[in-house]
Write an enzyme that holds these catalytic residues in place. Structure first.
Site, mmCIF file in Angstrom:
data_model
loop_
_atom_site.group_PDB
_atom_site.id
_atom_site.type_symbol
_atom_site.label_atom_id
_atom_site.label_comp_id
_atom_site.label_asym_id
_atom_site.label_seq_id
_atom_site.Cartn_x
_atom_site.Cartn_y
_atom_site.Cartn_z
ATOM 1 N N GLY A 44 -12.187 -58.534 -24.697
ATOM 2 C CA GLY A 44 -13.051 -57.532 -24.092
ATOM 3 C C GLY A 44 -14.173 -58.202 -23.336
ATOM 4 N N GLY A 49 -21.246 -61.183 -21.630
ATOM 5 C CA GLY A 49 -20.140 -62.112 -21.409
ATOM 6 C C GLY A 49 -18.885 -61.636 -22.091
ATOM 7 N N LYS A 50 -17.951 -62.564 -22.135
ATOM 8 C CA LYS A 50 -16.658 -62.187 -22.681
ATOM 9 C C LYS A 50 -16.694 -62.079 -24.197
ATOM 10 C CE LYS A 50 -14.029 -64.040 -18.899
ATOM 11 N NZ LYS A 50 -13.702 -65.278 -18.221
ATOM 12 N N ASP A 153 -27.446 -45.481 -30.296
ATOM 13 C CA ASP A 153 -26.493 -45.525 -29.187
ATOM 14 C C ASP A 153 -25.097 -45.199 -29.706
ATOM 15 O OD1 ASP A 153 -25.635 -45.788 -26.609
ATOM 16 O OD2 ASP A 153 -25.481 -47.970 -26.658
HETATM 17 N N1 LIG Z 1 -15.032 -56.414 -33.384
HETATM 18 C C1 LIG Z 1 -14.265 -56.250 -32.306
HETATM 19 N N2 LIG Z 1 -12.933 -56.196 -32.414
HETATM 20 C C2 LIG Z 1 -12.158 -56.015 -31.313
HETATM 21 N N3 LIG Z 1 -12.650 -55.880 -30.068
HETATM 22 C C3 LIG Z 1 -13.972 -55.927 -29.904
HETATM 23 C C4 LIG Z 1 -14.852 -56.116 -31.003
HETATM 24 N N4 LIG Z 1 -16.106 -56.123 -30.530
HETATM 25 C C5 LIG Z 1 -16.021 -55.926 -29.221
HETATM 26 N N5 LIG Z 1 -14.744 -55.821 -28.824
HETATM 27 C C6 LIG Z 1 -14.242 -55.624 -27.457
HETATM 28 O O1 LIG Z 1 -15.161 -56.164 -26.553
HETATM 29 C C7 LIG Z 1 -15.652 -55.160 -25.688
HETATM 30 C C8 LIG Z 1 -17.122 -55.375 -25.429
HETATM 31 O O2 LIG Z 1 -17.799 -55.384 -26.656
HETATM 32 P P1 LIG Z 1 -19.193 -54.660 -26.835
HETATM 33 O O3 LIG Z 1 -19.102 -53.282 -26.275
HETATM 34 O O4 LIG Z 1 -19.609 -54.776 -28.234
HETATM 35 O O5 LIG Z 1 -20.092 -55.560 -25.913
HETATM 36 P P2 LIG Z 1 -21.524 -55.211 -25.436
HETATM 37 O O6 LIG Z 1 -22.094 -56.434 -24.815
HETATM 38 O O7 LIG Z 1 -22.271 -54.626 -26.567
HETATM 39 O O8 LIG Z 1 -21.256 -54.132 -24.335
HETATM 40 P P3 LIG Z 1 -22.137 -52.874 -24.079
HETATM 41 O O9 LIG Z 1 -23.532 -53.327 -24.133
HETATM 42 O O10 LIG Z 1 -21.686 -52.425 -22.737
HETATM 43 O O11 LIG Z 1 -21.808 -51.895 -25.166
HETATM 44 C C9 LIG Z 1 -15.358 -53.855 -26.366
HETATM 45 O O12 LIG Z 1 -15.095 -52.893 -25.430
HETATM 46 C C10 LIG Z 1 -14.141 -54.136 -27.193
HETATM 47 O O13 LIG Z 1 -12.995 -53.905 -26.442
#
Ligand SMILES: Nc1ncnc2c1ncn2[C@@H]1O[C@H](COP(=O)(O)OP(=O)(O)OP(=O)(O)O)[C@@H](O)[C@H]1O
Length: 860
Positions: A44, A49-50, A153
């Site tokens: 994801g 980042g990734k 959120d």
């Molecule tokens: N624990 C996990 N298991 C599987 N996939 C995950 C997990 N955590 C995150 N992902 C994948 O990574 C993507 C991005 O993660 P996440 O939304 O937590 O990032 P973020 O930086 O908090 O993004 P945002 O701020 O836009 O919510 C998610 O959409 C999901 O597909």
């Protein structure tokens, strides 16, 4: 003897090859390892980042590694709160690795991805599945609230599904504690999930806004569309403030509608407590089960009996000791929630052991499941009869007598009578995702064992009924991911609702449809489905930027002057709007550059020092004329939905979180708090943002991402990413002299206790045991007064009057030493409470009947 020339050359070649290999590894741009984790692939992409799937080198357990910037206070916030949570419906944070520039979070891997994606693929969920998933979500929020934290959120994108299909709360970047401050000001979240009081920029109670967001989630799960959502964000806000959601009676039953309507009560004080929510008839039997278990977990955790007590853990500890590990150090790390490599190793080992244990000693329920599985596969649509004949499992495990004597899962979790009485499509089958579509398009019970067996034998008799080859057009494999997400299985005879397909041609294949070729002899009961690709109804919200929030200000308050000011100031700043590149200046400079914007737009609205408000009163909302422009999100396609109904016009969209610059002085002051400590590669000082920057008391309005919606657009992740909202996230630490809450649970302030002896175990959470009810009683008493339960601060209906005089809040805060004051006072409180508790602990432990080998987890 000196080697020959040939041997010398060989040796040279070997040495240079291995040297080059090492050099290649060093200079490789692609990361391969982080700490003890080997990166496998990208699963994801977060704002910064990734997100990688990774494998722990020592235990080979899969985790997810999420990267964040070390300079991002949101990351600190996320880690700080997330590591406190140890609960089945919250993703587990195993370890935090701090490198020179980044913070890596090793999280529990949830292969089911986001609930958003799942809903998208299903269009809408059957009521039973909604009840199950929603109960788990509420469980996660109830746990967090009991820890005196609000999520702020909550949305489909922040709920992941694990390998068992259980919902797990994640992304605690906007979380804050409410132990010290009941009324919050910072506007944050995602517009479509925001409570009216947030839209109106009123000071709000964090717990109540979470409850509103839960209402939005439940509505969306059931309807497959959002209750308040318009093309224009301003209209969305108007709807949130003024309108009531419309219900599709084909999809929701009375109980569901009742629950949604109380969750989405415009008056925050009228919203139910989470205790009431979990006890609501719509969520039964899951709600009550989760409520009881959560309370047990909270009690256990409050007594510090969380780790190293189960048989499995003790055994594991012994093994580690024998292998020469410093088990004291491990205990220390785990108990202090350090999230370092030792605690990471411990948690992953425990999980691995649990899995092995389950394999060695499968529970009875598992064998029932496996029998069920056999019969699942015995249904004609899944496996051919020939395959089944050959199946060893089938031969061994499924003598008719044995199978019929087993109690099916369905029976054990039969829905309450009120649910069972519902007619037609509202009937609830409480197994995970087991409601199938009949040919009339209505939900129906999946066949029980008897039916499965009957159909199995039928299929032997009439093998032509077996429809293993589902009529999928040859080009289906080429359908892009978006469309695949939107695949819906429809029964051959479309229901009135389902006939409202994009083409609207009542069965004729429309554009984008896969042409169905049902077999001539298929009937309603053979489970034959037509695979249909439709324009997706669900849409992820494209980025909604914080600058938009600033510019739009409060709903109905499009003050052009402010707007211009904000834009002008944006122009002054080093922030390059055109490129979204803030990296040159970094968040700190942005903070200071944006200060005036904040002051002009948000802060004056409801600053705690009583500044005159710039915002127009909420009442102006209804009369306000909306404006296109900022924050406009493209209209979702409205095919396949009934244009006459309000709700069906709305669509779920991916949503972007916002944190406004509306922080009050109190929230801003929290930037100077210094209680963060992440004990990994970096020293606490490195993580102490105060040591690195002097933050101005302002919030930024820097856009987080660009705007622009597309179907299924992933949340915008512009280069700004989290850093865009970085300056907007602040927390407040403030001492309240009186705690109005019945529950006394609070987040552990690790820095306050770090100097203590290792063996002094202070409870991580303090839960007023007297406020907890007898779990047995809970099953019979519905509903129950919530006020005496954890997580029901100021809970409905006995909400104590909220003192909204902002000056009182300021009085308790010291801007320079807030965390110190907070910690010290808090420490005193804790010591006194701990002393009282110590004498009761033993008794309560036995009263609770907590077995030593019990672990925290439980299965539904
Ligand atoms: N624990 C996990 N298991 C599987 N996939 C995950 C997990 N955590 C995150 N992902 C994948 O990574 C993507 C991005 O993660 P996440 O939304 O937590 O990032 P973020 O930086 O908090 O993004 P945002 O701020 O836009 O919510 C998610 O959409 C999901 O597909």
């Amino acid at each position: 003897m000196f080697p020959s020339k040939l041997e010398q050359n060989k040796l040279k070649a070997n040495i240079s090859a291995s040297y080059n290999k090492l050099y290649g590894e060093f200079s490789s741009r692609e990361l391969q390892e982080v700490g003890n984790y080997k990166l496998l692939n990208v699963v994801g992409e977060g704002s910064f980042g990734k997100v990688y799937l990774a494998s722990h080198r020592l235990t080979h357990q899969k985790v997810v590694l999420k990267m964040g910037s070390k300079n991002d206070p949101n990351v600190v916030r996320e880690v700080f709160y997330h590591r406190q949570f140890d609960y089945i419906y919250i993703t587990k944070l195993y370890e935090v690795i701090v490198t020179e520039n980044h913070v890596w979070m090793a999280l529990e891997y949830c292969p089911g991805k986001e609930l958003y994606d799942y809903l998208l693929s299903k269009k809408h969920l059957p009521l039973a599945e909604c009840a199950r998933l929603f109960s788990q979500i509420v469980g996660g929020v109830y746990y967090a609230h009991s820890m005196k934290c609000v999520h702020r959120d909550l949305k489909l994108e922040n709920i992941l599904l694990d390998k068992k299909g259980q919902a797990k709360l994640t992304d605690f970047g906007f979380t804050r504690e409410c132990a010290t401050k009941g009324i919050l000001e910072t506007v944050c979240g995602t517009t479509v999930y925001m409570a009216p009081e947030l839209i109106e920029r009123k000071p709000y109670e964090g717990y109540k806004t979470d409850i509103w967001s839960l209402g939005i989630i439940l509505y969306t799960l059931i309807h497959g569309s959002m209750p308040f959502e318009e093309e224009d964000e301003t209209r969305t806000k108007l709807k949130i403030v003024n309108d009531n959601p419309g219900y599709n009676r084909d999809l929701v039953d009375n109980a569901g509608e009742d629950l949604i309507s109380i969750l989405l009560n415009k008056d925050p004080n009228q919203r139910p407590s989470l205790t009431q929510v979990l006890q609501h008839p719509f969520l039964q039997p899951y709600g009550i089960q989760i409520f009881d278990k959560t309370d047990k977990i909270l009690k256990r955790q409050s007594h510090g009996t969380k780790h190293f007590h189960s048989k499995l853990e003790r055994k594991l500890l012994k093994k580690l000791k024998q292998s020469g590990f410093d088990t004291q150090a491990i205990k220390h790390s785990v108990n202090r929630k350090r999230c370092d490599s030792l605690s990471g190793l411990w948690f992953l080992l425990v999980e691995k052991e649990k899995r092995c244990e389950n394999l060695r000693h499968p529970r009875r329920s598992r064998s029932v499941l496996s029998v069920k599985k056999v019969f699942d596969s015995a249904t004609p649509s899944r496996r051919s009869t020939e395959e089944l004949k050959k199946s060893d499992t089938f031969g061994k495990a499924t003598s008719l007598k044995r199978i019929m004597s087993r109690k099916s899962d369905t029976a054990s979790i039969r829905p309450p009578s009120h649910v069972a009485q519902q007619k037609g499509p509202k009937k609830v089958e409480p197994l995970d995702g087991v409601v199938s579509q009949t040919s009339s398009g209505k939900s129906s019970k999946r066949p029980n064992l008897f039916h499965k067996m009957t159909s199995f034998f039928k299929s032997k008799k009439h093998p032509s009924i077996a429809v293993d080859e589902r009529p999928i057009s040859p080009n289906s494999g080429l359908a892009d991911k978006r469309k695949r997400n939107a695949i819906s299985f429809e029964s051959r005879k479309n229901s009135p609702q389902r006939s409202r397909t994009p083409s609207g041609n009542n069965g004729n294949a429309g554009k984008g449809d896969i042409i169905p070729q049902p077999p001539a002899n298929s009937n309603e009961h053979n489970g034959f489905d037509i695979l249909r690709i439709e324009e997706p109804r669900l849409k992820k919200f494209k980025s909604n930027t914080s600058s938009e929030m600033s510019r739009q200000n409060s709903i109905g308050n499009f003050d052009s002057e402010l707007d211009h000011k904000a834009i002008a100031l944006n122009g002054q700043s080093n922030y390059d709007d055109s490129t979204n590149d803030i990296s040159k200046t970094g968040p700190v400079s942005i903070l200071s550059q944006q200060s005036e914007i904040s002051n002009d737009t948000y802060n004056s609205e409801y600053s705690t020092d009583g500044n005159a408000s710039n915002s127009k009163p909420a009442s102006s909302l209804s009369s306000h004329t909306t404006r296109n422009g900022n924050g406009v999100v493209l209209s979702p396609n409205l095919d396949s939905v009934d244009s006459s109904s309000l709700h069906s016009r709305a669509n779920v969209r991916g949503s972007m979180s916002i944190m406004s610059s509306a922080s009050s002085a109190s929230e801003k002051s929290s930037r100077t708090d210094s209680f963060y400590e992440i004990s990994t590669a970096s020293s606490p000082k490195t993580m102490d943002l105060r040591a690195m920057h002097t933050y101005s008391n302002v919030d930024s309005t820097v856009p987080r991402t660009s705007v622009g919606s597309q179907w299924l657009a992933k949340r915008g992740r512009s280069p700004v990413g989290r850093r865009g909202r970085l300056p907007k996230r602040n927390i407040s630490r403030k001492l309240l002299n009186k705690n109005t809450s019945a529950a006394q649970s609070v987040i552990q302030e690790e820095s306050s206790f770090d100097d203590e002896e290792d063996n002094v175990e202070l409870p991580v959470v303090q839960v007023e045991a007297s406020g907890l009810r007898d779990p047995v009683e809970a099953k019979h008493v519905l509903p129950r007064e919530p006020s005496s339960l954890p997580g029901t601060t100021n809970s409905f209906p006995e909400t104590p009057p909220i003192d909204r005089r902002p000056v009182l809040f300021d009085m308790a805060r010291s801007l320079s030493g807030s965390s110190g004051v907070w910690s010290n006072n808090f420490l005193e409180d804790r010591h006194s409470e701990t002393a009282v508790r110590a004498s009761d602990a033993q008794d309560e432990h036995s009263i609770l009947g907590i077995a030593d080998d019990e672990d925290n987890s439980f299965e539904d």
